[in-house]
Design a protein around this motif. Sequence first.
Motif, PDB file in Angstrom:
ATOM      1  N   ALA A  14       0.605  -1.419   0.229  1.00 39.05           N
ATOM      2  CA  ALA A  14      -0.224  -0.113  -0.340  1.00 39.05           C
ATOM      3  C   ALA A  14       1.050   1.265   0.048  1.00 39.05           C
ATOM      4  O   ALA A  14       0.539   2.332  -0.116  1.00 39.05           O
ATOM      5  CB  ALA A  14      -0.908   0.046   1.657  1.00 39.05           C
ATOM      6  N   PRO A  15       1.752   1.473   0.994  1.00 40.64           N
ATOM      7  CA  PRO A  15       2.268   2.770   0.762  1.00 40.64           C
ATOM      8  C   PRO A  15       3.295   3.603  -0.820  1.00 40.64           C
ATOM      9  O   PRO A  15       3.681   3.999  -1.163  1.00 40.64           O
ATOM     10  CB  PRO A  15       3.533   2.715   2.057  1.00 40.64           C
ATOM     11  N   PHE A  16       3.226   1.929  -1.584  1.00 42.84           N
ATOM     12  CA  PHE A  16       4.308   2.571  -2.752  1.00 42.84           C
ATOM     13  C   PHE A  16       2.797   3.029  -3.715  1.00 42.84           C
ATOM     14  O   PHE A  16       3.382   3.609  -4.856  1.00 42.84           O
ATOM     15  CB  PHE A  16       4.486   0.882  -3.229  1.00 42.84           C
ATOM     16  N   GLY A  17       2.003   2.249  -3.125  1.00 39.26           N
ATOM     17  CA  GLY A  17       0.553   2.201  -4.163  1.00 39.26           C
ATOM     18  C   GLY A  17       0.590   4.179  -4.004  1.00 39.26           C
ATOM     19  O   GLY A  17       0.963   5.626  -4.408  1.00 39.26           O
ATOM     20  N   VAL A  18       1.204   4.866  -2.629  1.00 39.10           N
ATOM     21  CA  VAL A  18      -0.113   5.677  -2.082  1.00 39.10           C
ATOM     22  C   VAL A  18       1.274   6.942  -2.569  1.00 39.10           C
ATOM     23  O   VAL A  18       1.069   7.422  -3.089  1.00 39.10           O
ATOM     24  CB  VAL A  18       0.614   5.686  -0.226  1.00 39.10           C
ATOM     25  N   VAL A  19       2.967   6.100  -2.527  1.00 39.53           N
ATOM     26  CA  VAL A  19       3.945   7.558  -3.034  1.00 39.53           C
ATOM     27  C   VAL A  19       3.484   7.584  -4.824  1.00 39.53           C
ATOM     28  O   VAL A  19       3.756   8.305  -5.145  1.00 39.53           O
ATOM     29  CB  VAL A  19       4.989   7.435  -2.579  1.00 39.53           C
ATOM     30  N   THR A  20       3.177   6.470  -5.312  1.00 35.95           N
ATOM     31  CA  THR A  20       3.207   6.993  -6.884  1.00 35.95           C
ATOM     32  C   THR A  20       2.162   7.275  -7.416  1.00 35.95           C
ATOM     33  O   THR A  20       2.143   7.953  -8.575  1.00 35.95           O
ATOM     34  CB  THR A  20       2.682   4.956  -7.469  1.00 35.95           C
ATOM     35  N   GLU A  21       0.889   7.699  -6.554  1.00 36.17           N
ATOM     36  CA  GLU A  21      -0.639   8.424  -6.777  1.00 36.17           C
ATOM     37  C   GLU A  21      -0.507  10.095  -6.298  1.00 36.17           C
ATOM     38  O   GLU A  21       0.054  10.857  -7.342  1.00 36.17           O
ATOM     39  CB  GLU A  21      -1.676   7.878  -5.902  1.00 36.17           C
ATOM     40  N   ARG A  22       1.052   9.671  -5.771  1.00 41.60           N
ATOM     41  CA  ARG A  22       1.143  11.294  -4.723  1.00 41.60           C
ATOM     42  C   ARG A  22       2.111  11.911  -6.330  1.00 41.60           C
ATOM     43  O   ARG A  22       2.035  13.049  -6.626  1.00 41.60           O
ATOM     44  CB  ARG A  22       1.940  11.409  -3.430  1.00 41.60           C
ATOM     45  N   ALA A  23       3.215  11.579  -6.735  1.00 43.48           N
ATOM     46  CA  ALA A  23       3.951  11.671  -7.838  1.00 43.48           C
ATOM     47  C   ALA A  23       3.001  11.367  -9.017  1.00 43.48           C
ATOM     48  O   ALA A  23       3.399  12.780  -9.931  1.00 43.48           O
ATOM     49  CB  ALA A  23       4.973  10.536  -7.823  1.00 43.48           C
ATOM     50  N   GLN A  24       2.130  10.755  -9.649  1.00 45.19           N
ATOM     51  CA  GLN A  24       1.490  11.078 -10.657  1.00 45.19           C
ATOM     52  C   GLN A  24       0.537  12.303 -10.311  1.00 45.19           C
ATOM     53  O   GLN A  24       0.331  13.086 -11.501  1.00 45.19           O
ATOM     54  CB  GLN A  24      -0.257  10.344 -10.671  1.00 45.19           C
ATOM     55  N   ALA A  25      -0.051  12.753  -9.270  1.00 45.89           N
ATOM     56  CA  ALA A  25      -0.958  13.904  -9.343  1.00 45.89           C
ATOM     57  C   ALA A  25       0.364  15.181  -9.063  1.00 45.89           C
ATOM     58  O   ALA A  25      -0.623  16.362  -9.755  1.00 45.89           O
ATOM     59  CB  ALA A  25      -1.343  13.686  -7.134  1.00 45.89           C
ATOM     60  N   ARG A  26       1.436  15.502  -8.730  1.00 46.53           N
ATOM     61  CA  ARG A  26       2.636  16.450  -9.223  1.00 46.53           C
ATOM     62  C   ARG A  26       2.631  15.854 -10.319  1.00 46.53           C
ATOM     63  O   ARG A  26       3.546  17.158 -11.046  1.00 46.53           O
ATOM     64  CB  ARG A  26       3.379  15.802  -8.118  1.00 46.53           C
ATOM     65  N   GLU A  38       4.739  13.788 -12.017  1.00 47.38           N
ATOM     66  CA  GLU A  38       5.821  13.791 -11.994  1.00 47.38           C
ATOM     67  C   GLU A  38       6.025  12.402 -12.686  1.00 47.38           C
ATOM     68  O   GLU A  38       7.281  11.791 -13.355  1.00 47.38           O
ATOM     69  CB  GLU A  38       6.935  13.522 -10.304  1.00 47.38           C
ATOM     70  N   LEU A  39       5.192  11.632 -12.639  1.00 45.35           N
ATOM     71  CA  LEU A  39       5.317  10.034 -13.122  1.00 45.35           C
ATOM     72  C   LEU A  39       4.164   9.704 -14.282  1.00 45.35           C
ATOM     73  O   LEU A  39       3.272  10.625 -13.949  1.00 45.35           O
ATOM     74  CB  LEU A  39       5.028   9.285 -11.771  1.00 45.35           C
ATOM     75  N   ALA A  40       4.470   9.438 -15.446  1.00 43.12           N
ATOM     76  CA  ALA A  40       3.092   8.783 -16.378  1.00 43.12           C
ATOM     77  C   ALA A  40       1.603   8.176 -15.481  1.00 43.12           C
ATOM     78  O   ALA A  40       2.164   7.106 -14.493  1.00 43.12           O
ATOM     79  CB  ALA A  40       3.487   8.076 -17.727  1.00 43.12           C
ATOM     80  N   ALA A  41       0.555   8.472 -15.953  1.00 41.51           N
ATOM     81  CA  ALA A  41      -0.198   8.270 -15.715  1.00 41.51           C
ATOM     82  C   ALA A  41      -0.362   6.703 -16.120  1.00 41.51           C
ATOM     83  O   ALA A  41      -1.340   5.730 -14.845  1.00 41.51           O
ATOM     84  CB  ALA A  41      -1.714   9.101 -15.948  1.00 41.51           C
ATOM     85  N   ASP A  42       0.217   5.830 -17.048  1.00 37.87           N
ATOM     86  CA  ASP A  42      -0.357   4.484 -17.025  1.00 37.87           C
ATOM     87  C   ASP A  42       0.613   3.863 -16.239  1.00 37.87           C
ATOM     88  O   ASP A  42       1.048   2.829 -16.844  1.00 37.87           O
ATOM     89  CB  ASP A  42      -0.132   4.556 -19.064  1.00 37.87           C
ATOM     90  N   ARG A  43       1.637   4.413 -15.713  1.00 35.48           N
ATOM     91  CA  ARG A  43       2.804   3.717 -14.831  1.00 35.48           C
ATOM     92  C   ARG A  43       2.256   3.519 -13.628  1.00 35.48           C
ATOM     93  O   ARG A  43       2.555   4.632 -12.586  1.00 35.48           O
ATOM     94  CB  ARG A  43       3.540   4.326 -14.576  1.00 35.48           C
ATOM     95  N   GLY A  44       1.061   2.518 -12.578  1.00 33.52           N
ATOM     96  CA  GLY A  44       0.467   2.520 -12.115  1.00 33.52           C
ATOM     97  C   GLY A  44       1.099   1.914 -11.026  1.00 33.52           C
ATOM     98  O   GLY A  44       2.401   1.402 -10.921  1.00 33.52           O
ATOM     99  N   PRO A  45       1.143   1.681  -9.569  1.00 34.16           N
ATOM    100  CA  PRO A  45       1.286   1.020  -8.446  1.00 34.16           C
ATOM    101  C   PRO A  45       1.455  -0.726  -8.132  1.00 34.16           C
ATOM    102  O   PRO A  45       3.149  -0.858  -7.927  1.00 34.16           O
ATOM    103  CB  PRO A  45      -0.122   1.216  -7.866  1.00 34.16           C
TER     104      PRO A  45
END
Lengths: 197, 197
Positions: B131-143, B145-152
């Motif tokens: 779960a924590p990896f999901g949280v940081v991934t989603e935050r990075a997508q919201a910023r 910083e990370l493409a939306a198609d590369r998920g948790p």
Amino acid sequence: MARSGDVVDARVQRSKAAVLAQTYELLSAGGIGGVSIDEVSRRSGVSKTTIYRHWPSRAALLVEACSTIGSAPPVPDTGSFGADLAALVEELAEQLRSARWAAVLPSIVDAAEREPELAELHARLHARLMAPFGVVTERAQARGELAADRGPADVGAVVAGPLFYRRWFSREPLDVAFVRRVVEDALSHFGVQDRST
Amino acid sequence: MARSGDVVDARVQRSKAAVLAQTYELLSAGGIGGVSIDEVSRRSGVSKTTIYRHWPSRAALLVEACSTIGSAPPVPDTGSFGADLAALVEELAEQLRSARWAAVLPSIVDAAEREPELAELHARLHARLMAPFGVVTERAQARGELAADRGPADVGAVVAGPLFYRRWFSREPLDVAFVRRVVEDALSHFGVQDRST
């Protein structure tokens, strides 16, 4: 005399085969905890005394029963690390999807945490499973395609890690797109251009 | 009356805690195969009837006994995906090196291959762990910083895959250099610049 010796040999071979088959059967059905010499003897019709004559311990029996795990087709030798790696990764993914051992290995991984004899079995199976990756890595290093400081251990973690993760941890499908991405990531990790694209 | 109710409550809590502690003890010592309600009852001194009153099945008891697995410290929020990911990976590596659950999880992975109720337990533990990896991934997508198609799910395979591989399959040490390389590879996989170097 020779003839009666042959008959005995054939009977011994049949008994051994029956014992190994039943061991693997029990292993597949219930994991390592499901394998007892008592139950193997009952199912195979081979006496415990005979079983212990051929295999001094349950672990020794398990080692031989698992000897088919990871005995893969010939190692690819295309002349390109990328193509060799892609072939190996596809083969491993296919085995993880469908080979019976894919449901058995977690039991051995688990047993290895607690029982030294089974840790030994695990180490052997793992070495056999990963050996082809070692071969293609060393060939690529010999061709100068791969830096000498990036060895087979690296390849294992980068390639088998994500596949094993999907198969046993996240339990997501090992689809073609995922497998392709694992190869691409591995080549980028090793600084090798993917010539197959 | 309130007082005697409190006494009863405290006794119930103590019994439940004893049952859960003995369950986890048996799990650590012998894997899932080592956990039986009989043995938990014998060791905890709590009757089987009482155990079944609180937990309808062995699987339900295992679920609660494993509830500490993967309950990690607060999720990092540094404002940079690279730094968040590095912190999470270091924490996961530390847990894999020393937490007791690292020796227990393979048993649950194994059981999940055969028993649907335990596959459910495995899915929960896995979800909690990642779960924590999901949280940081989603935050990075919201910023952005990370493409939306590369998920948790991607992060899991790329990051946890190599760590799990080393811990349970190749059984090599999770040293600092390895952990650092896993983070670098993950950032390169996601096309994110590593600002921490």
